[in-house]
Motif scaffolding. Structure first.
Motif, short mmCIF file in Angstrom:
data_model
loop_
_atom_site.label_atom_id
_atom_site.label_comp_id
_atom_site.label_asym_id
_atom_site.label_seq_id
_atom_site.Cartn_x
_atom_site.Cartn_y
_atom_site.Cartn_z
N ASN A 181 0.82 -1.20 0.00
CA ASN A 181 0.00 0.00 0.00
C ASN A 181 0.86 1.26 0.00
O ASN A 181 1.81 1.36 0.77
CB ASN A 181 -0.88 0.03 1.26
CG ASN A 181 -2.01 -0.97 1.19
OD1 ASN A 181 -3.09 -0.67 0.71
ND2 ASN A 181 -1.74 -2.18 1.66
N VAL A 182 0.50 2.21 -0.85
CA VAL A 182 1.19 3.50 -0.83
C VAL A 182 0.48 4.43 0.14
O VAL A 182 -0.71 4.26 0.43
CB VAL A 182 1.25 4.12 -2.24
CG1 VAL A 182 2.01 3.22 -3.20
CG2 VAL A 182 -0.13 4.42 -2.77
N ASP A 183 1.22 5.42 0.64
CA ASP A 183 0.63 6.34 1.62
C ASP A 183 0.28 7.68 1.02
O ASP A 183 -0.23 8.57 1.71
CB ASP A 183 1.55 6.54 2.83
CG ASP A 183 2.89 7.17 2.46
OD1 ASP A 183 3.13 7.42 1.25
OD2 ASP A 183 3.70 7.40 3.36
N LEU A 184 0.57 7.86 -0.28
CA LEU A 184 0.29 9.14 -0.92
C LEU A 184 -0.92 9.00 -1.82
O LEU A 184 -0.86 8.38 -2.88
CB LEU A 184 1.50 9.61 -1.73
CG LEU A 184 1.39 11.00 -2.36
CD1 LEU A 184 1.23 12.06 -1.27
CD2 LEU A 184 2.61 11.30 -3.22
N HIS A 185 -2.04 9.58 -1.37
CA HIS A 185 -3.24 9.57 -2.20
C HIS A 185 -2.98 10.39 -3.45
O HIS A 185 -2.30 11.42 -3.39
CB HIS A 185 -4.41 10.15 -1.40
CG HIS A 185 -5.73 9.96 -2.04
ND1 HIS A 185 -6.17 10.74 -3.08
CD2 HIS A 185 -6.72 9.05 -1.81
CE1 HIS A 185 -7.38 10.36 -3.44
NE2 HIS A 185 -7.73 9.32 -2.70
N PRO A 186 -3.49 9.97 -4.60
CA PRO A 186 -3.21 10.71 -5.84
C PRO A 186 -3.58 12.18 -5.79
O PRO A 186 -2.99 12.99 -6.51
CB PRO A 186 -4.08 9.97 -6.87
CG PRO A 186 -4.28 8.61 -6.30
CD PRO A 186 -4.30 8.78 -4.83
N ASP A 187 -4.54 12.53 -4.93
CA ASP A 187 -4.99 13.93 -4.87
C ASP A 187 -4.40 14.72 -3.71
O ASP A 187 -4.68 15.91 -3.56
CB ASP A 187 -6.51 13.98 -4.78
CG ASP A 187 -7.19 13.33 -5.97
OD1 ASP A 187 -6.62 13.40 -7.07
OD2 ASP A 187 -8.28 12.75 -5.80
N ALA A 188 -3.60 14.07 -2.87
CA ALA A 188 -3.13 14.74 -1.65
C ALA A 188 -2.31 15.99 -1.93
O ALA A 188 -2.55 17.06 -1.34
CB ALA A 188 -2.32 13.75 -0.81
#
Length: 345
Positions: A160-167
């Protein structure tokens, strides 16, 4: 005399039989003990009879976000009912330690590696193509070449990545809306690939705004305070992304922001709790928990690594630290009322 000798012979014969019987009993007992010990080493089982797995868990360093992700990971494994022994090792923010730790997991033959951060995941993948790896707290798994795409796992790695695409885009919009025409100071470790990727995204998102990005790079935590201090008088806002080196020295950043009345935007809620003013963030415990669910499926044999594509965090939202706003001389806006969270005391 003859009778005496006959009696002596009989007694001696009986003694020999008794001794042989005792030696035989001892030999059987030793043989049984050896068999028991052998069965213990041929396939470990837990006290309740289930199989016991060994998970090598590692992270680049210890700070609240990564620690919470590890807690969530362990909770998911426990909830899945698996018997797991953990070998936890922190790299203490040293790339040399990352390789040593990964190599040690491979040498020990762990059943799975939990890699908590981009450097840890890269180190694990470089060390083995056979042992399953699940990662979390990774900002861009594709850019880091951990996986081919966010729709496809690697041969032995997913997570799982922790950076949401919209963050990042939402954060830049927030700064542009409430602090227009600002110079945004960013401090990061250029040796962390996840940080370089994020800074590039910030620059891209800022292209059509009124903002200007001002960069400072550091190589270790000792350089953070000095680098932040050089932004005083130049930056109107400070934006700290999820850079492991800078976040581990966040107190020094908060101190400068508070003393100089500079709004401090951060990359995740734990940095907000430490004194940041605002973030579009995720919950790292939940992120780690989802990674633990993936690991449970792999360990139990329900799924292969290749059958579990990597995932983005499900959602992000705005979090505001009202106490930090006051400390940093920020005029309060009623738009933020619904986003206030309690900071650490």
């Amino acid at each position: 005399m003859k009778k005496f000798l006959q009696l002596l012979a009989i007694i001696t014969f009986i003694a020999i039989l008794t001794a042989c019987g005792s030696d035989s009993d001892n030999t059987v007992a030793e043989s049984n003990e050896d068999a028991t010990n052998s069965s213990k080493t041929e396939g470990e089982t837990s006290s309740d009879g289930g199989e016991t797995f060994t998970v090598g868990a590692t992270q680049i360093l210890e700070h609240p976000s990564l620690d919470k992700a590890y807690e969530g990971f362990q909770a998911a494994i426990k909830d899945a009912g698996l018997n797991v022994e953990y070998d936890f090792k922190s790299a203490q923010n040293d790339q040399n330690n990352v390789k040593t730790i990964s190599d040690s997991f491979v040498a020990d033959g762990v059943d799975l590696i939990f890699a908590n951060s981009t450097p840890s995941a890269l180190g694990a993948l470089q060390a083995t193509s056979d042992i399953p790896i699940v990662f979390t707290s990774v900002s861009d798994a594709v850019e880091a070449k951990l996986v081919p795409s966010m729709d496809q796992a690697g041969e032995n790695i997913t997570g799982n990545v922790d950076l949401h695409p919209d963050a990042i885009s939402e954060t830049v919009k927030f700064i542009d809306q409430y602090f227009p025409d600002s110079k945004v100071g960013m401090v990061y470790n250029a040796g962390e690939q996840n940080s370089v990727t994020q800074v590039d995204e910030v620059k891209k998102a800022a292209e059509d705004t009124s903002l200007e990005i001002v960069e400072r790079t550091v190589a270790n935590t000792a350089e953070v305070q000095q680098s932040v201090t050089t932004l005083v008088g130049e930056a109107d806002v400070i934006y700290i992304i999820t850079d492991n080196t800078v976040v581990s020295a966040l107190d020094s950043v908060v101190g400068v922001a508070n003393d100089q009345d500079i709004p401090l935007i951060v990359g995740e809620p734990d940095s907000l709790a430490k004194g940041g003013f605002a973030t579009f963030g995720i919950d790292y415990y939940t992120l780690g928990y989802r990674t633990g669910e993936m690991a449970a499926d792999i360990l139990s044999g329900e799924k292969k690594v290749s059958e579990i594509p990597p995932e983005f965090p499900p959602e992000i939202k705005l979090f505001i630290n009202k106490d930090a706003a006051e400390e940093q001389g920020i005029e309060w806006n009623s738009d933020w009322d619904e986003s206030v969270v309690e900071a650490e005391k």
